[in-house]
Design an enzyme around this catalytic site. Structure first.
Site, mmCIF file in Angstrom:
data_model
loop_
_atom_site.group_PDB
_atom_site.id
_atom_site.type_symbol
_atom_site.label_atom_id
_atom_site.label_comp_id
_atom_site.label_asym_id
_atom_site.label_seq_id
_atom_site.Cartn_x
_atom_site.Cartn_y
_atom_site.Cartn_z
ATOM 1 N N ARG A 1 -7.082 -8.269 -8.930
ATOM 2 C CA ARG A 1 -7.716 -9.573 -9.122
ATOM 3 C C ARG A 1 -9.210 -9.360 -9.310
ATOM 4 O O ARG A 1 -9.702 -8.243 -9.212
ATOM 5 C CB ARG A 1 -7.523 -10.420 -7.870
ATOM 6 C CG ARG A 1 -8.033 -9.680 -6.634
ATOM 7 C CD ARG A 1 -8.008 -10.517 -5.383
ATOM 8 N NE ARG A 1 -7.975 -9.696 -4.195
ATOM 9 C CZ ARG A 1 -9.038 -9.158 -3.606
ATOM 10 N NH1 ARG A 1 -10.243 -9.368 -4.102
ATOM 11 N NH2 ARG A 1 -8.915 -8.411 -2.528
ATOM 12 N N GLU B 1 -2.512 6.780 8.118
ATOM 13 C CA GLU B 1 -3.364 7.612 7.273
ATOM 14 C C GLU B 1 -4.307 8.446 8.106
ATOM 15 O O GLU B 1 -4.701 8.054 9.201
ATOM 16 C CB GLU B 1 -4.259 6.721 6.390
ATOM 17 C CG GLU B 1 -3.582 6.161 5.199
ATOM 18 C CD GLU B 1 -4.549 5.345 4.349
ATOM 19 O OE1 GLU B 1 -4.060 4.742 3.399
ATOM 20 O OE2 GLU B 1 -5.764 5.304 4.639
ATOM 21 N N HIS C 1 -13.940 -3.831 9.076
ATOM 22 C CA HIS C 1 -13.329 -3.404 7.814
ATOM 23 C C HIS C 1 -13.551 -4.403 6.695
ATOM 24 O O HIS C 1 -12.812 -4.423 5.714
ATOM 25 C CB HIS C 1 -11.821 -3.151 7.964
ATOM 26 C CG HIS C 1 -11.496 -2.094 8.962
ATOM 27 N ND1 HIS C 1 -11.915 -0.803 8.836
ATOM 28 C CD2 HIS C 1 -10.809 -2.148 10.122
ATOM 29 C CE1 HIS C 1 -11.499 -0.097 9.869
ATOM 30 N NE2 HIS C 1 -10.836 -0.890 10.679
ATOM 31 N N LYS D 1 0.808 -1.214 0.000
ATOM 32 C CA LYS D 1 0.000 0.000 0.000
ATOM 33 C C LYS D 1 0.843 1.267 0.000
ATOM 34 O O LYS D 1 0.435 2.284 -0.554
ATOM 35 C CB LYS D 1 -0.927 0.002 1.221
ATOM 36 C CG LYS D 1 -2.016 -1.057 1.196
ATOM 37 C CD LYS D 1 -2.938 -0.865 2.391
ATOM 38 C CE LYS D 1 -3.623 -2.146 2.813
ATOM 39 N NZ LYS D 1 -4.694 -2.598 1.946
HETATM 40 P P1 ADP Z 1 -11.809 -7.057 -1.025
HETATM 41 O O1 ADP Z 1 -12.884 -6.175 -1.488
HETATM 42 O O2 ADP Z 1 -10.542 -6.382 -0.688
HETATM 43 O O3 ADP Z 1 -11.715 -8.247 -1.906
HETATM 44 P P2 ADP Z 1 -13.139 -8.831 0.576
HETATM 45 O O4 ADP Z 1 -13.910 -8.711 1.824
HETATM 46 O O5 ADP Z 1 -13.850 -9.048 -0.688
HETATM 47 O O6 ADP Z 1 -12.278 -7.547 0.381
HETATM 48 O O7 ADP Z 1 -12.062 -9.942 0.795
HETATM 49 C C1 ADP Z 1 -11.115 -9.748 1.783
HETATM 50 C C2 ADP Z 1 -9.907 -10.592 1.521
HETATM 51 O O8 ADP Z 1 -10.150 -11.952 1.845
HETATM 52 C C3 ADP Z 1 -9.496 -10.536 0.108
HETATM 53 O O9 ADP Z 1 -8.094 -10.575 0.043
HETATM 54 C C4 ADP Z 1 -10.109 -11.760 -0.486
HETATM 55 O O10 ADP Z 1 -9.310 -12.189 -1.519
HETATM 56 C C5 ADP Z 1 -10.095 -12.733 0.689
HETATM 57 N N1 ADP Z 1 -11.278 -13.574 0.732
HETATM 58 C C6 ADP Z 1 -12.534 -13.177 0.950
HETATM 59 N N2 ADP Z 1 -13.378 -14.214 0.925
HETATM 60 C C7 ADP Z 1 -12.633 -15.313 0.680
HETATM 61 C C8 ADP Z 1 -12.897 -16.707 0.535
HETATM 62 N N3 ADP Z 1 -14.143 -17.182 0.596
HETATM 63 N N4 ADP Z 1 -11.873 -17.528 0.295
HETATM 64 C C9 ADP Z 1 -10.637 -17.050 0.207
HETATM 65 N N5 ADP Z 1 -10.313 -15.765 0.341
HETATM 66 C C10 ADP Z 1 -11.279 -14.900 0.569
HETATM 67 P P1 ADP Z 2 -7.685 -3.932 2.907
HETATM 68 O O1 ADP Z 2 -6.526 -4.224 2.062
HETATM 69 O O2 ADP Z 2 -7.636 -4.672 4.186
HETATM 70 O O3 ADP Z 2 -8.954 -4.081 2.155
HETATM 71 P P2 ADP Z 2 -8.112 -1.070 2.727
HETATM 72 O O4 ADP Z 2 -7.036 -0.078 2.677
HETATM 73 O O5 ADP Z 2 -8.817 -1.345 1.463
HETATM 74 O O6 ADP Z 2 -7.531 -2.401 3.346
HETATM 75 O O7 ADP Z 2 -9.172 -0.616 3.822
HETATM 76 C C1 ADP Z 2 -10.219 -1.465 4.245
HETATM 77 C C2 ADP Z 2 -11.366 -0.632 4.799
HETATM 78 O O8 ADP Z 2 -10.951 0.197 5.882
HETATM 79 C C3 ADP Z 2 -11.958 0.332 3.805
HETATM 80 O O9 ADP Z 2 -12.930 -0.286 3.014
HETATM 81 C C4 ADP Z 2 -12.533 1.421 4.688
HETATM 82 O O10 ADP Z 2 -13.760 1.024 5.208
HETATM 83 C C5 ADP Z 2 -11.581 1.479 5.832
HETATM 84 N N1 ADP Z 2 -10.594 2.534 5.618
HETATM 85 C C6 ADP Z 2 -9.429 2.404 4.958
HETATM 86 N N2 ADP Z 2 -8.733 3.553 4.948
HETATM 87 C C7 ADP Z 2 -9.467 4.442 5.626
HETATM 88 C C8 ADP Z 2 -9.269 5.818 5.987
HETATM 89 N N3 ADP Z 2 -8.168 6.479 5.655
HETATM 90 N N4 ADP Z 2 -10.239 6.439 6.687
HETATM 91 C C9 ADP Z 2 -11.349 5.778 7.066
HETATM 92 N N5 ADP Z 2 -11.586 4.488 6.782
HETATM 93 C C10 ADP Z 2 -10.653 3.817 6.064
HETATM 94 MG MG MG Z 3 -9.418 -3.072 0.516
#
Ligand code: ADP
Ligand code: ADP
Ligand code: MG
Length: 653
Positions: free
Chosen positions: A297, A200, A235, A116
């Site tokens: 992905r 952040e 989250h 990130k």
């Molecule tokens: P994102 O929007 O970042 O994909 P998700 O909630 O969709 O967030 O998924 C969170 C993480 O967990 C992602 O890295 C996704 O690839 C993984 N993940 C979610 N559901 C599954 C599952 N059923 N099997 C394997 N990995 C999963």
């Molecule tokens: P991940 O790789 O675990 O998905 P993200 O950076 O996408 O991590 O953040 C996951 C979630 O955390 C976001 O969908 C949002 O709800 C919350 N989030 C991330 N960054 C911020 C921020 N700077 N301020 C408020 N909420 C945040």
């Molecule tokens: Mg994310």
């Protein structure tokens, strides 16, 4: 187009990819671990290869075994699904080196977005707005703390290698910074083997709005509109939708342009998602959104995009990876209607969304779409399958599409109410409550909504007398729906003017309920419940409530809510005494990460005693009451479901 592909994943996403592959005449190879020998994805694939024991580190993360399986079955390409190896650039290099095609972006694109901090530096250069904060290399506590002060509280500490909400801590006050930092680092180290973090600004009234992008190997890149994923717990996304409520043409233009710019900056090929965070405190504005990260992905929530655009994203993935151009230009991609996806999980909403395990003894989805809507059920399990502690506890995704948000939301309610899951604790009631939440219904969503309304959303309603009566009927084998004839009614006839009665004991949570079910000469049943409950006549019930009987239990479904009653076997000598003593048991299998108390310590209610790492998340186990510890688990111990973690001294249960 490929002749045969291997899908390096498990569960619903494999089933999803197989459906499109089959449509395109592409043969499929599945892989599986010990736990998945009889899994649906294995059954659906044309061929399947066993790749190791159940833990992911010995199976689904074993790139070498997966590549060997592809070569052995003459597959030409590997689809990674999501999670697991999908965003691992070293795996992409190994796939390519083996002469196979990786169905996804290049290793270089993944590397550019993989961390990130580096991704943010890159996006800043490309002119994409990024969240204000510190994303440098240096990691000294003092420096990070001073950066946090500079950024201004509240701040969010994030693992730079993070994903799935892991390794993330919101900090509201400087005093809590160092504790939160160690927590984030510990979780990040365990989940990603990398404990570096960024800091952040925590965005006010944050909305998570992401843009689906797609690129090919000829320099083309398009967007397929946004998805709103603001409904989150821990989250992690729970309900996603398109369009984002309150989206304006100006913001959509700015956001989709930034997303395409980001994809082009890294020569992106395949399906990807640019996640933005928007500050919705003054309504959505084109200058109040920032890049958070790119997921290189296919996303879990991709079906909502497919619903509103009519594009099969997996088909595009296969076409682009096999060397074709993007099937459509930007101008040919239109958005129609409104779509929702709800993720059904085995988890206990009332216990902080703690992942659950168990056998899905009963699993039934709506057999037809709601009126005026289209519906998709994405699942990788069927009745009788287990939700094991080894993998993600998602059971299914319920996806609906209709002409507008109100109609689509109505369809979501209806589809949830007609879904029945029993055997494990599930989030159905929570999903229904969320869909019915006044702010959610009004489209007034932000990532804090679930937290703010948590008490109401996770409240466990008490079953009505009707539901209890339905449970009693099912428990005594009377009036179970779907039976051609009630076994009792012939008996009732036989008994002439006598009333036949059966007693049954039910337990709902802590409450024991005694019910007396009598078969009346007219073939109906009368259920007498102990006070404070009322007597109920069976003919009042049949159509309202559905029941499922499973070993030792009965579940009554009322709308999307399932009430599960234990039906104690009077012959079995329950080990209830043990359960009633003052000990804390592991709610799930896991690893004892950190122990903060010792035998002999006097602790107070709510005091954290140890941290259990399970399903890759940290769970704090706190004292349920004041007391003196007699025994506590050792740090580093691997414990199974039900293992005693903490025992209190006698008489303190
Ligand atoms: P994102 O929007 O970042 O994909 P998700 O909630 O969709 O967030 O998924 C969170 C993480 O967990 C992602 O890295 C996704 O690839 C993984 N993940 C979610 N559901 C599954 C599952 N059923 N099997 C394997 N990995 C999963
Ligand atoms: P991940 O790789 O675990 O998905 P993200 O950076 O996408 O991590 O953040 C996951 C979630 O955390 C976001 O969908 C949002 O709800 C919350 N989030 C991330 N960054 C911020 C921020 N700077 N301020 C408020 N909420 C945040
Ligand atoms: Mg994310």
């Amino acid at each position: 187009m490929f002749g045969k592909i291997l899908i390096a994943n498990r569960g619903e996403i494999v089933c999803r990819v197989i459906r499109t592959a089959r449509k395109l005449g592409v043969r499929t190879v599945a892989v599986y671990s010990d736990a998945d020998v009889r899994a649906l994805h294995v059954e659906m694939a044309d061929e399947a290869v066993h790749i190791g024991p159940s833990p992911v580190g010995e199976s689904y993360l074993r790139g070498d075994r997966i590549i060997a399986a592809a070569l052995a079955t003459s597959a030409q390409a590997i689809h990674p699904g999501y999670g697991f190896l999908s965003e691992n650039p070293d795996f992409v290099d190994q796939v390519t080196a083996a002469g196979l095609v990786f169905i996804g972006p290049s290793a270089a694109s993944i590397r550019a977005m993989g961390l990130k901090d580096a991704a943010k530096r890159l996006m800043e250069k490309a002119g994409v707005p990024v969240v204000p904060g510190y994303h440098g290399e240096a990691q000294e506590i003092v420096l990070l703390a001073s950066k946090a002060r500079e950024v201004g509280y509240p701040v969010l500490i994030k693992a730079r290698a993070g994903g799935g909400g892991k390794g993330m801590r919101r900090v509201d006050h400087p005093d809590d910074f160092s504790e939160a930092l160690s927590g984030a680092r510990r979780e990040a180290k365990a989940a990603f083997g990398d404990d570096r973090v960024l800091v952040e600004k925590y965005v006010d009234k944050p909305r998570h709005i992401e843009v689906q992008v797609f690129g090919d190997n000829f320099g083309n890149a398009v967007h397929l509109y946004e998805r709103d994923c603001s409904a989150q717990r821990r989250h992690q996304k729970v309900i996603e939708e398109v369009p984002a409520p309150g989206m304006t043409p100006a913001l959509r233009k700015a956001m989709t342009e930034a997303a395409v710019k980001a994809a082009k900056a890294i020569n992106y090929s395949g399906a990807g998602t640019i996640e933005f965070i928007a500050d919705a405190s003054g309504g959505l504005k084109p200058d109040r959104f920032w890049f958070m990260e790119m997921n290189t992905r296919l996303q879990v929530e991709h079906p909502v995009t497919e619903m509103v655009t009519g594009v099969d994203l997996v088909e595009w993935q296969l076409r682009v990876a096999s060397g074709e151009k993007l099937p459509k230009t930007q101008g040919e991609i239109a958005l129609a209607g409104h779509a929702f996806e709800a993720r059904i999980y085995a988890e206990d909403a009332a216990k902080g969304f703690l992942p659950a395990t168990g056998m899905l003894h009963h699993l039934q989805f709506p057999d037809a779409p709601p009126q005026g809507a289209a519906m998709r059920i994405e699942t990788g399990v069927r009745a009788g399958d287990a939700i094991s502690p080894f993998y993600d506890p998602m059971i299914a995704k319920l996806v609906v599409h209709a002409k507008d948000r109100t109609t689509a939301l109505g369809a979501l309610h209806d589809a949830l109410a007609r879904t029945e899951v029993a055997g494990s604790t599930v989030n159905m009631a929570f999903l229904a409550a969320l869909a019915a939440d006044a702010d959610f219904a009004a489209g007034d969503v932000d990532t804090g909504l679930i937290g703010r309304h948590q008490d109401a959303l996770v409240a466990v309603a008490a079953p009505s007398d009707e539901a209890i009566a339905a449970a009693a009927l099912a428990a005594t084998d009377a009036g179970a729906p779907g039976r051609a004839a009630d076994p009792w009614s012939s008996l009732a006839g036989y008994a002439h003017f006598h009333t036949l009665a059966r007693r049954t004991r039910l337990r709902f949570g802590e409450e024991n309920i005694l019910a007396r079910v009598s078969a009346r000469p007219d073939g109906r049943f009368q259920v007498a419940l102990e006070a404070p409950h009322d007597a109920i006549n069976s003919h009042d019930l049949r159509n309202l409530l559905r029941t499922a009987r499973w070993p030792g239990h009965v579940t009554v479904f009322e709308g999307a809510v399932g009430y599960t009653f234990a039906v104690p076997d009077p012959l079995a000598k329950a080990d209830e005494a043990a359960a009633a003593t003052g000990s804390l048991r592991a709610p799930m299998p896991g690893l004892v990460k950190l122990v903060r108390a010792a035998a002999g310590d006097a602790v107070i209610k709510g005091q954290p005693l140890l941290i259990l790492e399970a399903m890759k998340m940290e769970h704090t186990i706190a004292a349920p009451h004041d007391g003196v510890i007699a025994e506590i688990a050792t740090e580093g111990a691997q414990v199974s479901d039900g293992t005693v973690l903490v025992r209190f001294e006698d008489g303190q249960g």
